[in-house]
Design an enzyme around this catalytic site. Sequence first.
Site, PDB file in Angstrom:
ATOM      1  N   LYS A 173       0.870  -1.183   0.000  1.00 55.51           N
ATOM      2  CA  LYS A 173       0.000   0.000   0.000  1.00 55.51           C
ATOM      3  C   LYS A 173       0.910   1.239   0.000  1.00 55.51           C
ATOM      4  CE  LYS A 173      -3.007   3.272   1.018  1.00 55.51           C
ATOM      5  NZ  LYS A 173      -2.044   4.398   1.104  1.00 55.51           N
ATOM      6  N   GLU A 246       9.426   1.376  11.270  1.00 53.08           N
ATOM      7  CA  GLU A 246      10.484   2.397  11.159  1.00 53.08           C
ATOM      8  C   GLU A 246       9.779   3.736  11.174  1.00 53.08           C
ATOM      9  OE1 GLU A 246      12.203   5.237   9.753  1.00 53.08           O
ATOM     10  OE2 GLU A 246      12.937   4.233   7.942  1.00 53.08           O
ATOM     11  N   CYS A 280      13.751  10.378   7.076  1.00 52.06           N
ATOM     12  CA  CYS A 280      13.545  10.024   8.486  1.00 52.06           C
ATOM     13  C   CYS A 280      14.838  10.132   9.281  1.00 52.06           C
ATOM     14  CB  CYS A 280      12.979   8.612   8.589  1.00 52.06           C
ATOM     15  SG  CYS A 280      11.323   8.424   7.906  1.00 52.06           S
ATOM     16  N   GLU A 378      10.041  17.392  14.756  1.00 57.09           N
ATOM     17  CA  GLU A 378      10.667  16.966  13.509  1.00 57.09           C
ATOM     18  C   GLU A 378      10.162  17.847  12.370  1.00 57.09           C
ATOM     19  OE1 GLU A 378      11.479  12.864  10.973  1.00 57.09           O
ATOM     20  OE2 GLU A 378       9.613  13.074  12.098  1.00 57.09           O
TER      21      GLU A 378
END
Length: 472
Positions: A173, A246, A280, A378
């Site tokens: 997906k 993750e 990331c 972030e």
Amino acid sequence: MDALTPLTYKTLLSKVTETTGRPMHDPATGDLIGHAPVRSISDVDNAVRRARAAQPGWAARSDDERVQTLLHAADAVEASTEALAELLCREQGKPLNGPNARFEVGACAAWLRATAGTPLPGGTVFEDDEIHAELHYRPVGVVGAIGPWNWPMMITTWQVAPSLRMGNTVVVKPSEYTPLSVLALGEVLNSALPDDVLTVVPGEGDLGAHLTTHPDVDKLMFTGSTGTGKAIARDSASTLKRLTLELGGNDAGIVLPDVDPSKIAEGLFWGAFINTGQTCAALKRLYVHTDVYDQVCAALVEFARQMPMGPGLDEQNVLGPLQNKAQYDIVAGLVDAAIASGAKVLLGGDPANDGGGLFYPTTLVADIDNDNPLVAQEQFGPALPIVRYSDLDEAVAMANGLDVGLGASVWSADPAAARSVAARLEAGTVWINSHGGVHPMIPFGGIKGSGYGLEFGSEGLKSVSVPQVING
């Protein structure tokens, strides 16, 4: 199609777009690329059903047969590199050159080859006069893979390659923001794979949620936000799915006072600004000792000024737009708040926005407090806060002060000193004098709010398998 027949961009685009569906726009220009298919829950069910039926036959093949298939898939990716890179550039926004679109497509082929070449885990674990015990790793079954929009092809390959090597089938997906890139990768990979071993099902977020709870999905791999990762962990509990998560990071870098600022500026820059900061494990907050603070800031500004930003199809550019307006607004809001708080903008911070694209300039922010939102949250974009410190213990405490732990880095002319500091940092990976580099044979994964589970190398193969001990 023949797996080694190079596809043109137009041919590849025609294979993955429809006349209606979700309109996909180039974030650099606003131009319409095409319409992505939007599938339904029943399409997910059908994909899982077909994957479940195909899995025993795929698992029954010898490991060497699966290895050869992965190598053939890598050949197919390499044959259509330019078409894949152009589509990725147009949809995700990253330029063709630099560590961007061509780099990402090349990484897909490299990971397929490395995964094919990784020795299988397991073997004899105990033996005496009465017992011979062996540990084997068997296929888990059907793997659901939910990927992000920042490195859509590469991260999908990270999920798919080890799953296929170990005899699993996979239902992917993709992110709603970059479905065409993943559909295109799936089209190329499937030219080398048996039917129904790999299926890409594009659509809205409810499809990923359905994979999370589907009783015939045995393993789920997810790369994305911490919030979504928590929801997956909660919602998958009823079916006891194995998980690899993750999740988000806010990676810290600590610069020790013995560095030569001119020698580390390039590494610091690309650690922070690879993929225009949309990574990331990018360097997102930098702690610099006061003795070298001004020099490091100056060296970073000098290097950053030389890095051209613009539409990715222009071969000279190495920095591109933010992929979507929501992310642009997050970055702009955090920088504006930092400026309002009195932080000093050394470079950038004033977007022109006159070209129709989602470009935010490369931004370096100094003299900023550690609790400023640009540091504590972030940003996931091209804005790096640089925090001054004078005491190393204080720097370590600030680096460890957030509930994230994907990556971190230490910068020093003394490797032993750097390793000593690295051992004190709470992160799944700590780099020395670099940041964010990954290797297909080196395990990678986060701790704390950055998730759990390892990818790459033999650990990555274990993560998409179930252990079985044969004792007798």
